[in-house]
Every structure is written in C-alpha cells, then in structure tokens.
Design an enzyme around this catalytic site. Structure first.
Site, short mmCIF file in Angstrom:
data_model
loop_
_atom_site.label_atom_id
_atom_site.label_comp_id
_atom_site.label_asym_id
_atom_site.label_seq_id
_atom_site.Cartn_x
_atom_site.Cartn_y
_atom_site.Cartn_z
N PHE A 1 0.81 -1.22 0.00
CA PHE A 1 0.00 0.00 0.00
C PHE A 1 0.84 1.27 0.00
CE2 PHE A 1 0.95 -0.12 4.55
CZ PHE A 1 1.09 1.22 4.85
N CYS B 1 9.63 1.83 3.29
CA CYS B 1 10.53 0.72 3.65
C CYS B 1 11.95 1.21 3.83
CB CYS B 1 10.48 -0.36 2.59
SG CYS B 1 11.17 0.20 1.05
N LYS C 1 -1.26 -7.38 -9.13
CA LYS C 1 -2.23 -7.41 -8.01
C LYS C 1 -1.80 -6.29 -7.04
CE LYS C 1 -3.28 -8.46 -4.21
NZ LYS C 1 -3.69 -7.42 -3.22
N GLU D 1 -4.92 -3.85 -1.76
CA GLU D 1 -6.38 -3.66 -1.67
C GLU D 1 -6.73 -2.40 -0.86
OE1 GLU D 1 -4.43 -5.84 -0.36
OE2 GLU D 1 -5.22 -6.82 1.44
N ARG D 2 -5.70 -1.78 -0.24
CA ARG D 2 -6.01 -0.63 0.62
C ARG D 2 -6.09 0.67 -0.14
NH1 ARG D 2 -1.78 -2.45 4.96
NH2 ARG D 2 -2.80 -4.33 5.72
N GLU E 1 9.36 -3.96 12.87
CA GLU E 1 9.17 -2.79 12.01
C GLU E 1 7.89 -2.09 12.49
OE1 GLU E 1 7.86 -3.63 7.95
OE2 GLU E 1 9.11 -2.00 7.22
N SER F 1 5.51 -6.91 3.24
CA SER F 1 6.10 -7.22 4.55
C SER F 1 6.90 -8.53 4.49
CB SER F 1 5.00 -7.31 5.59
OG SER F 1 4.08 -8.30 5.21
P1 NAD Z 1 1.68 -6.65 3.01
O1 NAD Z 1 2.74 -7.68 3.05
O2 NAD Z 1 0.60 -6.71 4.03
O3 NAD Z 1 0.93 -6.68 1.58
C1 NAD Z 1 1.63 -6.61 0.37
C2 NAD Z 1 0.81 -7.29 -0.71
O4 NAD Z 1 0.67 -8.68 -0.39
C3 NAD Z 1 -0.59 -6.75 -0.88
O5 NAD Z 1 -0.90 -6.71 -2.25
C4 NAD Z 1 -1.46 -7.75 -0.15
O6 NAD Z 1 -2.75 -7.87 -0.67
C5 NAD Z 1 -0.70 -9.05 -0.32
N1 NAD Z 1 -0.84 -9.96 0.84
C6 NAD Z 1 -1.00 -9.61 2.14
N2 NAD Z 1 -1.04 -10.72 2.91
C7 NAD Z 1 -0.89 -11.78 2.09
C8 NAD Z 1 -0.83 -13.18 2.30
N3 NAD Z 1 -0.93 -13.71 3.51
N4 NAD Z 1 -0.65 -13.96 1.22
C9 NAD Z 1 -0.53 -13.44 -0.02
N5 NAD Z 1 -0.59 -12.11 -0.27
C10 NAD Z 1 -0.75 -11.29 0.77
O7 NAD Z 1 2.41 -5.23 3.04
P2 NAD Z 1 1.77 -3.80 3.15
O8 NAD Z 1 1.25 -3.61 4.54
O9 NAD Z 1 0.86 -3.53 2.02
O10 NAD Z 1 3.07 -2.90 2.93
C11 NAD Z 1 3.94 -2.53 3.96
C12 NAD Z 1 5.14 -3.46 4.00
O11 NAD Z 1 5.82 -3.47 2.76
C13 NAD Z 1 6.19 -3.00 5.01
O12 NAD Z 1 6.69 -4.12 5.69
C14 NAD Z 1 7.28 -2.38 4.14
O13 NAD Z 1 8.56 -2.36 4.71
C15 NAD Z 1 7.21 -3.25 2.95
N6 NAD Z 1 7.79 -2.61 1.79
C16 NAD Z 1 9.00 -3.04 1.36
C17 NAD Z 1 9.61 -2.44 0.29
C18 NAD Z 1 10.94 -2.89 -0.19
O14 NAD Z 1 11.34 -2.45 -1.25
N7 NAD Z 1 11.65 -3.73 0.51
C19 NAD Z 1 8.96 -1.38 -0.38
C20 NAD Z 1 7.71 -0.98 0.07
C21 NAD Z 1 7.14 -1.61 1.16
#
Ligand code: NAD
Length: 498
Positions: A148, A280, A172, A175-176, A382, A225
C-alpha cells in the site's frame, strides 16, 4: 458506492460479487470498495496476457520504447489526478505524492532505453567460421504483487521494464489504495499498449495465491512485509517460478560525534516522519555514539519536532498525513506504549494527536523515544509509523554490530565528517543500500533496489539493470554456416579451440 474493478484485456470490469472497503485515512470515512477478483477473473487475466504474448514479444523494442515514451508524457499530464488519488486512499500529502510519482516516472524513462538494454553480447570467430552471441528473451506472462505504501511507484518498479522486455503482465495491487494504481495502468493502455499486455486484478490473499499457483505465470515480483515476502518466495519457487520478494525493514542511522548535527537533524526528520514513516527506507532508529552527542541531538530534534504538522493529505502545509488504517494506528500506538513500559523514555509523544476537523482520521504524530534497548519489542519489529527511536552506544563498532545483528538489512545511513569512518562503514555494514550523509539512499532508476538479510528473498534486485535480467532469460546461440574452407571431419571429443 463506486467499486474499483480490474483491468482485463484493455477494459475495466467489475464483478460485484465480493469487495473490500477502501478508506480515506485523512477522515476515517469509507469512500469506495474494491472488487475481489474471483478465480475465473484471475484466469481471464492470465489467459488474455498469454494470448497477447506472441505478438508482443515480437514487437520491435523501439516500438515498445515509443509506447513507454508516450506513457511518461501521460503520467506527467495527469500528475494532479494521480496525486489526488494517492492522497485520498493513502493519505500522502501532495508534495510527497509528487515525489513518489516522479520516482516512478524515472523507471519508465529507464524502460524507454530498452533497445539499448537488450542489445546482448556477440563474439565473432569463437572457432573457425563460428560466431556466438547471447540474447535476452522475455519470460512470457509475469506477475507483480505490491504494497500500500507506494501505490504508484512500486508497481512502476515492475511492469514498465517487464513489458519493455517483451513480457505480458498481471498486477495485483494493494487492496487498501488501489485507485491510483488502476488509473496509472489505464494510462499505459491509453499510450498505445495492445490489449492484454497489461492486466490488473484486485483482491487479497486468495487472488495472490491464484497467481502463485497458475502454471502460465513464469515469474513473480513481490514487495511487501517480510512474513508475506518469505511465504510468497517459498510458494512461487516451489511452483517453479522465478521470484524476487522484497520485504520489511528496520533502517538505522548512525550519528558520530563529529557529524554536522544540524544537518543530521534535518535529514532525520524527513527520513523518519516523511510519509508518516510508512516507507521501507524510513529511518526508524538512530544509534548515537556518546551521551554528549545523544543529548545534543535529542535537544535539537525536540525543538524541531514541535513545529511538525500532521494532518489531512489535502493541506500542503502539513508535513505528513495519517497512517493507512485505524488498526495500523492502534498497532503503532501499542508499540510506543510497549517501549515506555519496558523502560524507554518517550521524549515527544505523538499518540492520539488533536487534528482539528479530522479527529476520526488515522493519525499518529511525530514521536521520539530515547533509551531504547535492542531487547525491546519496538526495536525488534518494524513499526512503520512516524516513530524515531534513539539507541545510545559507546562506539561506532557497537552501532555497526547492532545493525549487523538485526534481522533486516534494507537501508542505513551514517552521519559523519570522517571519510575513513564512512568508508569502513560502507565496506562492512550488512545492509543492501547505504547512505553517507544521505538519509534515504533509494537507488535511482538506473541502479537497482534491494535489501539484504530478511529484507529480500531472491537473487536479482528490483528495477534498473537487475530488472532487465530478472524479466529476461539468456539464450546463447553458436552458429556456423559450413563451407569448404571450414568443413571439419567427425570428432568425438569436446570441441575446443587450439
Ligand atoms: P503486506 O505484506 O501486508 O501486503 C503486500 C501485498 O501482499 C498486498 O498486495 C497484499 O494484498 C498481499 N498480501 C497480504 N497478505 C498476504 C498473504 N498472507 N498472502 C498473499 N498475499 C498477501 O504489506 P503492506 O502492509 O501492504 O506494505 C507494507 C510493508 O511493505 C512493510 O513491511 C514495508 O517495509 C514493505 N515494503 C517493502 C519495500 C521494499 O522495497 N523492501 C517497499 C515498500 C514496502
């Protein structure tokens, strides 16, 4: 209420069977809903991408580049709309959203160079009358799953370069905050991309799993994450797919006693609290060498933090906006409280700020915590909120040990005037992206982005030169056209050049 749909084969469709609410985090209101793609919609997206692939892979790279050039133009012309959409669903204030968009555009500009990037390697006369070359061919249909916190920039890390390489794409988004992502994908369509090359399916975990298990998807890029990144990497790999999965972070800065403290303070404020700490690469821990330096730094931070403004995305006088959901705000507050309970000192408390006219929004004010210990939950996890934690250390090596021991290794930064110390730091720190007096060392589009340790699962980093390698596979061709001059007799030994 309007429902956000999917982009399949060049058209936006909505199923209307199941959906998830989308909030305006600045006001706390539910503004829209996002459709959840059923298995048959995911199937359609992959089928259409697969059908578009043969013609797209054979489209000359210069033509693909021209579409990307037009895409850049449309992104610039539609910047206001894009930033409004980001603000409405993410809460990011205007100038921060503009920065996100600009960083995204730079990835499209890099993709415009695809004719040059795909030139390959050639050697004449590897043997008598024999030439060899390596070329980089696309993979087929590839998928991207995005978080998101950068609804425009992170998808633009992926699909422009994947598509420029000749692949078809299924995205994909989070969703937020899916509206800006869908709008931008439609602009690529408008730029002249053939239908089916770029598709977007909205949804949640089930949608992601359908993509991970689909036999016609060759590769998966994930950003999100760490627990999800790790599980996606395992599942995609088990299904025989190439995968790069970028995870979470806990980025430390080190402040040495010789640093320019006023500069360090300005840089820390932006890097810790910009975008509400939901980056991140946000700096969330500052390890300060020596109590005298720590006391001086905290005093200066405190003085500046009084001036920081948290509030609605629509007011450009604010320094940062809300966090993404009420649940996330509560988690950030709980982690601040846990640090306090475990003996840390909350120097500036951003819990439950008064945001006039928007008290239902999901706000956390800028928070500074001193005397944080590595054993504390708030240090280990985090937080992903506007919280800066100070860990006091006696030496630079102790600070580096803390960073090297942490499970994450995304970004880090040192503030110093000592070139030798900075060089030692960049040589020995176990982190993928390092800043020297640069707080957010996010690589530019023509380098590549990737953390170390549990911030990254895979081999090739995101975008830039690694992006080209990730979305292509090498094929090496060795060619001889027999002639009387070079015709050879039968040989049963390994061919060598003597
Ligand atoms: P998230 O992991 O909750 O979701 C990311 C994506 O995965 C979304 O599209 C979500 O729908 C999907 N998803 C969530 N749970 C899932 C599951 N159990 N199985 C399959 N798909 C699933 O992350 P978020 O809250 O949207 O974003 C924040 C996180 O992303 C933070 O931890 C941040 O550090 C990380 N991030 C990392 C980078 C990087 O380059 N390393 C960049 C941006 C964000």
């Amino acid at each position: 209420m309007q429902t956000i749909g999917h982009l399949i084969n060049g058209a936006v469709i909505t199923e209307g069977a199941a959906s998830l609410p989308v909030y305006n985090p600045s006001t706390g209101e539910t503004t829209t809903a996002v459709d959840i793609a059923s298995p048959s919609t995911v199937e359609q997206a992959v089928l259409k991408a697969k059908a578009a692939y043969p013609a797209w892979r054979d489209t000359p790279p210069i033509r693909r580049a021209r579409i990307m050039q037009k895409f850049v133009q449309l992104l610039e012309e539609n910047a206001d709309t894009i930033c409004d959409l980001i603000g409405q669903e993410h809460g990011k204030i205007r100038h921060d959203a503009m920065g996100e968009l600009q960083r995204g555009i730079e990835n499209v500009e890099y993709a415009c160079g695809i004719p040059n990037l795909l030139k390959g390697e050639h050697t004449r006369n590897v043997g008598p009358g024999i030439d060899a070359w390596s070329e980089f061919q696309p993979l087929g249909v590839v998928a991207g799953i995005t978080p998101f916190n950068f609804p425009v920039m992170v998808p633009l890390w992926m699909y422009p370069i994947a598509i420029a390489c000749g692949n078809c794409f299924v995205l994909k988004p989070s969703e937020r905050d899916p509206s800006s992502t869908l709008f931008v994908a439609q602009l690529l369509q408008e730029a002249g991309l053939p239908a089916g090359v770029m598709n977007v399916v909205n949804g949640d975990k089930a949608t992601v799993n359908a993509l991970l298990d689909h036999p016609d998807i060759s590769a998966v890029s994930f950003v999100g994450s760490t627990p999800v990144a790790e599980s996606i990497y395992a599942r995609a790999s088990a299904n025989g797919k190439r995968c790069q999965a970028l995870g979470g972070a806990k980025n430390h800065a080190i402040v040495l006693p010789d640093a320019d403290l006023d500069n360090a303070v300005s840089q820390l404020l932006g890097a810790a609290f910009g975008s509400s700490g939901e980056r991140c690469m946000a700096l969330s821990v500052v390890t300060v060498v020596g109590d005298q330096t720590a006391d001086a730094l905290i005093e200066k931070l405190q003085a500046k933090m009084v001036e920081l403004r948290v509030g609605a995305y629509s007011d450009n006088n604010n320094d940062f906006g809300p966090v993404i959901t009420a649940a996330h705000r509560n988690r950030v507050n709980t982690l601040i409280t846990s640090a306090e309970t475990q003996g840390a000192k909350v120097v500036v408390d951003g819990r439950n700020p008064d945001v006039e006219g928007h008290n239902e929004g999901f706000y956390v004010g800028a928070t500074l915590i001193d005397a944080v210990q590595p054993t504390m939950e708030s240090y280990q996890q985090e937080i992903f909120g506007p919280v800066l934690q100070v860990v006091r250390v006696a030496s630079m090596s102790q600070a580096m040990q803390l960073i090297n021991d942490h499970e994450y290794g995304n970004g880090t930064c040192i503030f110093t005037r000592d070139g030798e110390a900075a060089r030692y730091f960049s040589d020995h720190i176990e982190v993928g992206m390092v800043g020297i007096n640069v707080p957010l060392p996010v690589p530019v589009a023509y380098h590549s982005f990737g953390g170390w340790k549990r911030s990254f699962f895979g081999d090739l980093s995101a975008y830039g030169p690694d992006g080209v390698r990730f979305y292509t596979r090498r094929k090496t061709i060795t060619q001889r056209w027999p002639s009387d001059a070079v015709r050879e007799n039968v040989s049963f030994s390994m061919p060598v050049m003597k």
